[in-house]
Design a protein around this motif. Structure first.
Motif, PDB file in Angstrom:
ATOM      1  N   ALA A 152       0.991  -1.363   0.237  1.00 29.00           N
ATOM      2  CA  ALA A 152      -0.368   0.049  -0.204  1.00 29.00           C
ATOM      3  C   ALA A 152       0.770   0.885   0.216  1.00 29.00           C
ATOM      4  CB  ALA A 152      -0.551  -0.048   1.413  1.00 29.00           C
ATOM      5  N   VAL A 153       0.936   2.271  -0.908  1.00 28.59           N
ATOM      6  CA  VAL A 153       1.285   3.519  -0.998  1.00 28.59           C
ATOM      7  C   VAL A 153       0.442   4.376  -1.136  1.00 28.59           C
ATOM      8  CG1 VAL A 153       3.183   4.511  -2.658  1.00 28.59           C
ATOM      9  CG2 VAL A 153       3.038   2.658  -2.900  1.00 28.59           C
ATOM     10  N   ASP A 154       0.934   5.200  -0.211  1.00 22.38           N
ATOM     11  CA  ASP A 154       0.061   6.437   0.399  1.00 22.38           C
ATOM     12  C   ASP A 154       0.635   7.341  -0.273  1.00 22.38           C
ATOM     13  OD1 ASP A 154      -1.797   5.088   1.815  1.00 22.38           O
ATOM     14  OD2 ASP A 154      -0.776   4.909   3.811  1.00 22.38           O
ATOM     15  N   SER A 155      -0.092   8.712  -0.702  1.00 27.09           N
ATOM     16  CA  SER A 155       0.411  10.099  -1.114  1.00 27.09           C
ATOM     17  C   SER A 155      -0.455  11.570  -0.733  1.00 27.09           C
ATOM     18  CB  SER A 155       1.020  10.265  -2.527  1.00 27.09           C
ATOM     19  OG  SER A 155      -0.027   9.524  -3.353  1.00 27.09           O
ATOM     20  N   THR A 156      -0.256  12.400  -1.436  1.00 27.42           N
ATOM     21  CA  THR A 156      -1.597  13.471  -1.685  1.00 27.42           C
ATOM     22  C   THR A 156      -1.300  14.079  -3.025  1.00 27.42           C
ATOM     23  OG1 THR A 156       0.495  14.612  -1.198  1.00 27.42           O
ATOM     24  CG2 THR A 156      -0.707  14.136   0.254  1.00 27.42           C
ATOM     25  N   GLU A 157      -1.311  13.522  -4.229  1.00 22.94           N
ATOM     26  CA  GLU A 157      -1.761  13.881  -5.407  1.00 22.94           C
ATOM     27  C   GLU A 157      -0.966  12.617  -6.355  1.00 22.94           C
ATOM     28  OE1 GLU A 157       2.561  15.649  -6.733  1.00 22.94           O
ATOM     29  OE2 GLU A 157       1.269  16.621  -6.159  1.00 22.94           O
ATOM     30  N   LEU A 158      -1.827  12.058  -7.056  1.00 23.35           N
ATOM     31  CA  LEU A 158      -1.619  11.407  -8.274  1.00 23.35           C
ATOM     32  C   LEU A 158      -0.198  11.233  -8.847  1.00 23.35           C
ATOM     33  CD1 LEU A 158      -5.211  11.372  -9.728  1.00 23.35           C
ATOM     34  CD2 LEU A 158      -4.404   9.587  -8.116  1.00 23.35           C
ATOM     35  N   SER A 159       0.580   9.890  -8.769  1.00 22.20           N
ATOM     36  CA  SER A 159       1.535  10.024  -9.881  1.00 22.20           C
ATOM     37  C   SER A 159       1.356   9.875 -10.702  1.00 22.20           C
ATOM     38  CB  SER A 159       2.127   8.540  -9.094  1.00 22.20           C
ATOM     39  OG  SER A 159       2.152   7.544  -9.807  1.00 22.20           O
ATOM     40  N   ALA A 160       2.367   9.729 -12.326  1.00 16.96           N
ATOM     41  CA  ALA A 160       2.404   9.945 -13.247  1.00 16.96           C
ATOM     42  C   ALA A 160       1.281   8.696 -13.627  1.00 16.96           C
ATOM     43  CB  ALA A 160       3.559   9.925 -14.388  1.00 16.96           C
ATOM     44  N   ASP A 161       1.656   7.294 -13.325  1.00 19.52           N
ATOM     45  CA  ASP A 161       1.479   6.242 -13.620  1.00 19.52           C
ATOM     46  C   ASP A 161      -0.061   6.215 -13.093  1.00 19.52           C
ATOM     47  OD1 ASP A 161       1.449   3.269 -14.783  1.00 19.52           O
ATOM     48  OD2 ASP A 161       1.324   3.141 -12.466  1.00 19.52           O
ATOM     49  N   GLN A 162      -0.622   6.369 -11.663  1.00 18.99           N
ATOM     50  CA  GLN A 162      -1.830   6.865 -11.600  1.00 18.99           C
ATOM     51  C   GLN A 162      -2.436   7.511 -12.047  1.00 18.99           C
ATOM     52  OE1 GLN A 162      -0.827   7.948  -7.608  1.00 18.99           O
ATOM     53  NE2 GLN A 162      -0.670   6.411  -6.322  1.00 18.99           N
ATOM     54  N   GLN A 163      -1.820   8.566 -12.836  1.00 14.15           N
ATOM     55  CA  GLN A 163      -2.942   9.572 -13.638  1.00 14.15           C
ATOM     56  C   GLN A 163      -2.972   8.585 -15.122  1.00 14.15           C
ATOM     57  OE1 GLN A 163      -1.378  13.720 -14.288  1.00 14.15           O
ATOM     58  NE2 GLN A 163      -0.015  13.062 -12.690  1.00 14.15           N
ATOM     59  N   ARG A 164      -2.165   7.820 -15.530  1.00 10.86           N
ATOM     60  CA  ARG A 164      -2.105   6.879 -16.344  1.00 10.86           C
ATOM     61  C   ARG A 164      -3.677   6.070 -16.457  1.00 10.86           C
ATOM     62  NH1 ARG A 164      -1.541   2.236 -17.600  1.00 10.86           N
ATOM     63  NH2 ARG A 164      -0.608   1.732 -15.417  1.00 10.86           N
ATOM     64  N   ARG A 165      -3.605   5.672 -15.455  1.00 13.11           N
ATOM     65  CA  ARG A 165      -4.294   4.628 -14.936  1.00 13.11           C
ATOM     66  C   ARG A 165      -6.129   5.018 -14.614  1.00 13.11           C
ATOM     67  NH1 ARG A 165      -1.858   2.274  -9.725  1.00 13.11           N
ATOM     68  NH2 ARG A 165      -4.316   1.046  -9.165  1.00 13.11           N
ATOM     69  N   SER A 207      -4.954  17.852 -13.253  1.00 13.09           N
ATOM     70  CA  SER A 207      -4.075  17.860 -12.577  1.00 13.09           C
ATOM     71  C   SER A 207      -3.853  16.752 -11.606  1.00 13.09           C
ATOM     72  CB  SER A 207      -4.152  19.267 -12.114  1.00 13.09           C
ATOM     73  OG  SER A 207      -4.832  19.049 -10.582  1.00 13.09           O
ATOM     74  N   PRO A 208      -2.764  16.995 -10.863  1.00  8.66           N
ATOM     75  CA  PRO A 208      -2.549  15.375 -10.195  1.00  8.66           C
ATOM     76  C   PRO A 208      -3.118  15.373  -8.723  1.00  8.66           C
ATOM     77  CG  PRO A 208      -0.012  16.959 -11.127  1.00  8.66           C
ATOM     78  CD  PRO A 208      -0.973  17.570 -11.326  1.00  8.66           C
ATOM     79  N   THR A 209      -4.056  16.745  -8.781  1.00 12.14           N
ATOM     80  CA  THR A 209      -4.775  16.780  -7.706  1.00 12.14           C
ATOM     81  C   THR A 209      -6.693  16.837  -7.752  1.00 12.14           C
ATOM     82  OG1 THR A 209      -4.252  19.243  -6.840  1.00 12.14           O
ATOM     83  CG2 THR A 209      -3.380  17.169  -5.849  1.00 12.14           C
ATOM     84  N   LEU A 210      -6.556  17.246  -9.183  1.00 16.00           N
ATOM     85  CA  LEU A 210      -8.304  17.378  -9.832  1.00 16.00           C
ATOM     86  C   LEU A 210      -8.738  16.769 -10.621  1.00 16.00           C
ATOM     87  CD1 LEU A 210     -10.172  19.577  -9.445  1.00 16.00           C
ATOM     88  CD2 LEU A 210      -8.937  20.959 -11.414  1.00 16.00           C
ATOM     89  N   LEU A 211      -9.947  15.632 -10.678  1.00 14.71           N
ATOM     90  CA  LEU A 211     -10.525  15.467 -11.451  1.00 14.71           C
ATOM     91  C   LEU A 211     -11.364  15.781 -11.964  1.00 14.71           C
ATOM     92  CD1 LEU A 211     -10.180  11.551  -9.663  1.00 14.71           C
ATOM     93  CD2 LEU A 211      -8.091  12.936 -11.078  1.00 14.71           C
ATOM     94  N   ARG A 212     -12.101  15.287 -12.825  1.00 16.99           N
ATOM     95  CA  ARG A 212     -13.245  16.446 -13.701  1.00 16.99           C
ATOM     96  C   ARG A 212     -14.125  14.831 -14.747  1.00 16.99           C
ATOM     97  NH1 ARG A 212     -14.155  20.826 -17.051  1.00 16.99           N
ATOM     98  NH2 ARG A 212     -13.084  20.115 -18.317  1.00 16.99           N
ATOM     99  N   TRP A 213     -15.474  14.407 -14.128  1.00 17.44           N
ATOM    100  CA  TRP A 213     -16.322  13.835 -15.344  1.00 17.44           C
ATOM    101  C   TRP A 213     -17.617  13.918 -15.384  1.00 17.44           C
ATOM    102  CZ3 TRP A 213     -14.807  12.193 -10.122  1.00 17.44           C
ATOM    103  CH2 TRP A 213     -16.339  11.919  -8.897  1.00 17.44           C
ATOM    104  N   PRO A 214     -18.104  13.181 -17.098  1.00 19.99           N
ATOM    105  CA  PRO A 214     -19.523  14.331 -16.716  1.00 19.99           C
ATOM    106  C   PRO A 214     -20.904  13.491 -16.180  1.00 19.99           C
ATOM    107  CG  PRO A 214     -18.800  12.404 -18.814  1.00 19.99           C
ATOM    108  CD  PRO A 214     -17.855  12.798 -17.472  1.00 19.99           C
TER     109      PRO A 214
END
Length: 308
Positions: free
Chosen positions: A165-178, A212-219
């Motif tokens: 388990a890995v904790d962070s406060t923003e999405l890494s590049a790989d997590q953004q890809r996922r 951004s690494p800390t902002l998502l948007r969906w319809p």
């Protein structure tokens, strides 16, 4: 009788769908009918949303052999599973204390059936007992068809040895890809009284935008006009997301806040969107090999709008 809270009513009125919402109210009950109990008994997974000790909302999943979900009576759900120790909801669902207010959704991707169940969860031995408050029939739109298999015991033991388990406060590049590749995720919200709800969101890959690494948007696509999720957000911006990796069993958990975007120009840029939801990431927990389920490649729903 079932009723909507003030946040749900406010969103229904703003969307000019109050009549449709009144019709959909008939899908909300307090008990599990026999056909729903049979449906639950066939499922290997249920998604759970709830609040941790710090007041943050998370979504997660519990899994087991079909039969691990049982309705011993119309107002109770028994779950013969507990969260992993690494799970963000493990403490509130496995520890002592007051019952946890949780929202749940069970889906059957092979048939595109699903149902939502909300209530109060108590630890009971090696599982949970949930006293039910709401049982909600849901429409099957935007749900991708998939079949599953459960790992054999030796496979599951080998996968567990690699779990991290890995904790962070923003999405890494790989997590953004996922996130960008996802066609399915689940979102947990709660009313201003803490009553939790879990819901499914689906679309073609790319329907979730990473701004951004800390902002998502969906319809927010056309649905049943209940606006249970957006209604909660109107009263309480806290939200949690889980994005399952159907191939590897990993789970990407995000918690933060969300709000509805009503700007017509912004909405017009996203095919099929009736509204948009923006989610601000505050914490991330990425758990590898979290689930023993492995799913086939998706058959995309014919209702999925194209992705620009």
């Amino acid at each position: 009788m079932a009723s909507y809270h003030s946040g749900e009513i406010a969103v229904q009125e703003r969307a000019e769908l109050s009549d449709e919402a009144s019709f959909s109210l008939g899908a909300i009950g307090e008990t599990v009918p026999a056909v729903a109990a049979a449906f639950l008994a066939e499922q290997p997974m249920i998604v759970v949303g709830g609040t941790d000790r710090a007041g943050r909302l998370w979504a997660t999943q519990l899994t087991g052999e079909p039969g691990f979900l049982r309705a011993p009576d119309p107002r109770t759900l028994s779950i013969d599973a507990l969260p992993l120790p690494e799970d963000p909801l493990a403490e509130v669902l496995t520890g002592a204390g007051d019952p946890a207010l949780i929202g749940m959704i069970a889906i059957e991707p092979a048939t595109r059936r699903r149902m939502r169940i909300n209530g109060r969860a108590h630890r009971e031995g090696d599982g949970l007992r949930v006293d039910l408050d709401q049982v909600i029939a849901n429409c099957p739109k935007y749900l991708q068809k998939r079949d599953y298999r459960l790992l054999a015991p030796a496979e599951e033991e080998a996968a567990a040895r690699t779990r991290s388990a890995v904790d962070s406060t923003e999405l890494s590049a790989d997590q953004q890809r996922r996130v960008r590749a996802a066609d399915t995720f689940f979102v947990a919200t709660a009313s201003d009284r803490g009553d939790a709800d879990a819901s499914h969101r689906g679309g073609n890959p790319g329907f979730v935008q990473v701004l951004s690494p800390t902002l998502l948007r969906w319809p927010d696509y056309i649905g049943n006009a209940m606006f249970l999720t957006l209604g909660n957000l109107a009263l309480n911006p806290a939200a949690g997301i889980v994005i399952p990796d159907f191939e590897t069993g990993a789970t990407l958990h995000l918690t933060g806040t969300a709000h509805t975007v009503w700007d017509a120009d912004e909405i017009a840029r996203v095919p099929g969107a009736q509204r948009l939801v923006e989610f601000s990431v505050e914490a991330v927990r990425d758990i590898s090999a979290a689930s023993p389920l492995r799913w086939t490649a998706p058959g995309y729903s014919r209702f999925n709008p194209p992705v620009a």
